[in-house]
Design a protein around this motif. Sequence first.
Motif, PDB file in Angstrom:
ATOM      1  N   UNK A 190       0.843  -1.196   0.000  1.00 62.04           N
ATOM      2  CA  UNK A 190       0.000   0.000   0.000  1.00 62.04           C
ATOM      3  C   UNK A 190       0.883   1.253   0.000  1.00 62.04           C
ATOM      4  N   UNK A 191       1.913   1.260   0.834  1.00 64.77           N
ATOM      5  CA  UNK A 191       2.829   2.398   0.885  1.00 64.77           C
ATOM      6  C   UNK A 191       3.472   2.630  -0.476  1.00 64.77           C
ATOM      7  N   UNK A 192       3.977   1.570  -1.058  1.00 67.93           N
ATOM      8  CA  UNK A 192       4.684   1.697  -2.341  1.00 67.93           C
ATOM      9  C   UNK A 192       3.745   2.184  -3.434  1.00 67.93           C
ATOM     10  N   UNK A 193       2.505   1.726  -3.399  1.00 69.25           N
ATOM     11  CA  UNK A 193       1.519   2.185  -4.375  1.00 69.25           C
ATOM     12  C   UNK A 193       1.222   3.678  -4.181  1.00 69.25           C
ATOM     13  N   UNK A 194       1.084   4.098  -2.930  1.00 70.61           N
ATOM     14  CA  UNK A 194       0.814   5.508  -2.653  1.00 70.61           C
ATOM     15  C   UNK A 194       1.981   6.396  -3.073  1.00 70.61           C
ATOM     16  N   UNK A 195       3.191   5.944  -2.816  1.00 66.83           N
ATOM     17  CA  UNK A 195       4.364   6.724  -3.209  1.00 66.83           C
ATOM     18  C   UNK A 195       4.405   6.892  -4.725  1.00 66.83           C
ATOM     19  N   UNK A 196       4.136   5.815  -5.446  1.00 68.30           N
ATOM     20  CA  UNK A 196       4.167   5.863  -6.909  1.00 68.30           C
ATOM     21  C   UNK A 196       3.121   6.821  -7.464  1.00 68.30           C
ATOM     22  N   UNK A 197       1.954   6.830  -6.852  1.00 65.92           N
ATOM     23  CA  UNK A 197       0.842   7.622  -7.368  1.00 65.92           C
ATOM     24  C   UNK A 197       0.786   9.043  -6.820  1.00 65.92           C
ATOM     25  N   UNK A 198       1.615   9.349  -5.839  1.00 64.15           N
ATOM     26  CA  UNK A 198       1.547  10.660  -5.197  1.00 64.15           C
ATOM     27  C   UNK A 198       1.965  11.774  -6.157  1.00 64.15           C
ATOM     28  N   UNK A 199       1.062  12.722  -6.380  1.00 55.40           N
ATOM     29  CA  UNK A 199       1.332  13.862  -7.255  1.00 55.40           C
ATOM     30  C   UNK A 199       1.278  15.184  -6.490  1.00 55.40           C
ATOM     31  N   UNK A 200       1.207  15.111  -5.181  1.00 55.18           N
ATOM     32  CA  UNK A 200       1.098  16.311  -4.376  1.00 55.18           C
ATOM     33  C   UNK A 200       2.427  17.057  -4.369  1.00 55.18           C
ATOM     34  N   UNK A 201       2.475  18.286  -4.922  1.00 56.40           N
ATOM     35  CA  UNK A 201       3.744  19.025  -4.945  1.00 56.40           C
ATOM     36  C   UNK A 201       4.241  19.385  -3.547  1.00 56.40           C
ATOM     37  N   UNK A 202       3.353  19.295  -2.556  1.00 54.49           N
ATOM     38  CA  UNK A 202       3.758  19.610  -1.186  1.00 54.49           C
ATOM     39  C   UNK A 202       4.431  18.469  -0.466  1.00 54.49           C
ATOM     40  N   UNK A 203       4.425  17.266  -1.041  1.00 55.31           N
ATOM     41  CA  UNK A 203       5.083  16.128  -0.394  1.00 55.31           C
ATOM     42  C   UNK A 203       6.594  16.261  -0.534  1.00 55.31           C
ATOM     43  N   UNK A 204       7.324  16.317   0.568  1.00 60.53           N
ATOM     44  CA  UNK A 204       8.782  16.425   0.458  1.00 60.53           C
ATOM     45  C   UNK A 204       9.371  15.230  -0.283  1.00 60.53           C
ATOM     46  N   UNK A 205      10.296  15.490  -1.194  1.00 60.36           N
ATOM     47  CA  UNK A 205      10.914  14.407  -1.964  1.00 60.36           C
ATOM     48  C   UNK A 205      11.602  13.410  -1.044  1.00 60.36           C
ATOM     49  N   UNK A 206      12.212  13.912   0.018  1.00 62.25           N
ATOM     50  CA  UNK A 206      12.898  13.036   0.955  1.00 62.25           C
ATOM     51  C   UNK A 206      11.916  12.076   1.623  1.00 62.25           C
ATOM     52  N   UNK A 207      10.698  12.569   1.902  1.00 62.24           N
ATOM     53  CA  UNK A 207       9.693  11.721   2.540  1.00 62.24           C
ATOM     54  C   UNK A 207       9.311  10.563   1.641  1.00 62.24           C
ATOM     55  N   UNK A 208       9.215  10.809   0.351  1.00 56.58           N
ATOM     56  CA  UNK A 208       8.856   9.750  -0.590  1.00 56.58           C
ATOM     57  C   UNK A 208       9.955   8.695  -0.659  1.00 56.58           C
ATOM     58  N   UNK A 209      11.193   9.146  -0.709  1.00 53.16           N
ATOM     59  CA  UNK A 209      12.314   8.203  -0.780  1.00 53.16           C
ATOM     60  C   UNK A 209      12.376   7.365   0.489  1.00 53.16           C
ATOM     61  N   UNK A 210      12.258   8.023   1.642  1.00 50.88           N
ATOM     62  CA  UNK A 210      12.314   7.297   2.901  1.00 50.88           C
ATOM     63  C   UNK A 210      11.146   6.320   3.034  1.00 50.88           C
TER      64      UNK A 210
END
Length: 512
Positions: A129-149
């Motif tokens: 579920x996490x990996x799917x959300x990260x892949x689909x996340x288009x929110x410009x406010x999401x920190x890039x570091x948060x997605x990688x972590x």
Amino acid sequence: MKTYIKTSKNFCIAILAMAAIGILGGCKKDFLDRKPQGAYTSDTYPYPKGSGPFDGEIFAAYDILRSYDCSGSGFIAATGIRSDDADKGSTPTDGPTSLEMDNFTITPSNVLVNDLWRGYFNVIGKCNIVLDKVTKDQDPGTPAESKVYAEAEAKFLRGYSYFMLVRLFGRVPLIDKLYDDPVAQSNVKQSEPAAIYTLIESDLQFAGASLPPSWDASKFPGRATKGSANGILAKVYLTRQNWGMAMSTANLVMTSGNYDLLIPYDDIFKETGENSKESVFELQATASLTEKRANGSQFASIQAVRGTGIWNLGWGFNIPNTRLEAAYETPNDPRKARTFLYAGGTSVFGEAVPASLPNTRYNHKIHSNPATRNAILDNFSYWMNIRILRYADVVLMYAEAANELGGTANTTAALKALNDVRKRARGSNAGILPDITTTDQTQLRSAIRQERRIELAMEHDRFFDLVRWGTASEAFQQAGKAFVPGKHELLPIPAAQIEISKNVLTQNFGYN
């Protein structure tokens, strides 16, 4: 040691309820003020540096790992009771499913087997579920570091869970994505272990490259780090006899500067020893006067002394046996006293243990501090963390891989690593556990294997070590157990899961 902070209990409950996970921050002072992985506070919500909008499922995955399915009777039986160093314990009529593990009479209907399967696949589901959300996340406010972590942490937890599954069951379904149809997911066929290991290595390699070396311990105690990923990956390589990669990956942990062997052996397993520099990956648990068990784990209580009154501490399963007792190089090895808690003896906290108990010995490493029991007004120790990977384990993995590679430089490196562990074990007593000096590869191999048995006694590795060394049949024959080579290296595929799959899943060799 854990860092304890004051948190806003009501705020935490509200946030975590929205995330549909059962983790609580906020208790009393000192020991009671610790939190499981990643509990939010009013100061850290919505997300501080290093965390983000994917944490709900990540924290839920940690929660499952410390749950009964992943860390309860099934885990203890499969990794401990099944070994040649432990017996079922408890009382003769209690725990028939654990007795099946002990006697190698395990059947596909054993509920503990199904618990393990269900638990680790539930962790994998949260990670997907996490990996799917990260892949689909288009929110410009999401920190890039948060997605990688988030991707790295999910892949670490998924890789670890599949590593457990492949060692427990061999062929398991490879589920690396979300399925819209639950029926379709339940009908995924089993993959061969080689394919599962390919995914495990890929997941852990990404995690090792992408996770931070450490987290802010005041906000995120126990979250997986670069060292956690590389430490588990080193064990994966060791299991597959990829000696070069095992040695180099263990070395990444050893040269990181984040771990050492300085904490005394006695203290490693105390509450005050949790999350020390000995800890590479440790599952967090907590308790308080108001929440004694909901945010903890049954891991310790299942194994704790089974007695009456103030000594009614648990169920008394998974007791160290006389074979392990006889395996110590010297009866004065301090690690023996920290592993065996004898009826009629004295605990590490100075308690006089009753002489009349159902068993003559118990696992001393999970024994809790009586002061903490009194503070929480509960004897069942749900607050005790679970050490999944210790630094000494990594050092011994390095020694083993270096010795298998051979050559003067590697042998020298193997000896140093081995003797570093022995040095910590003997402490100030120079008359015991002298440095190993042999440079013969066969003799050094035996010495390293012996050291793993003693240093990591009662800590989840013995059975898996015997299997990967190819010595399980001999060891269990000596122990008088009815181990069948080619069958009992693995557990049966749970009958309940075969039924759910409508017979898409097939049974392991030798099980009906």
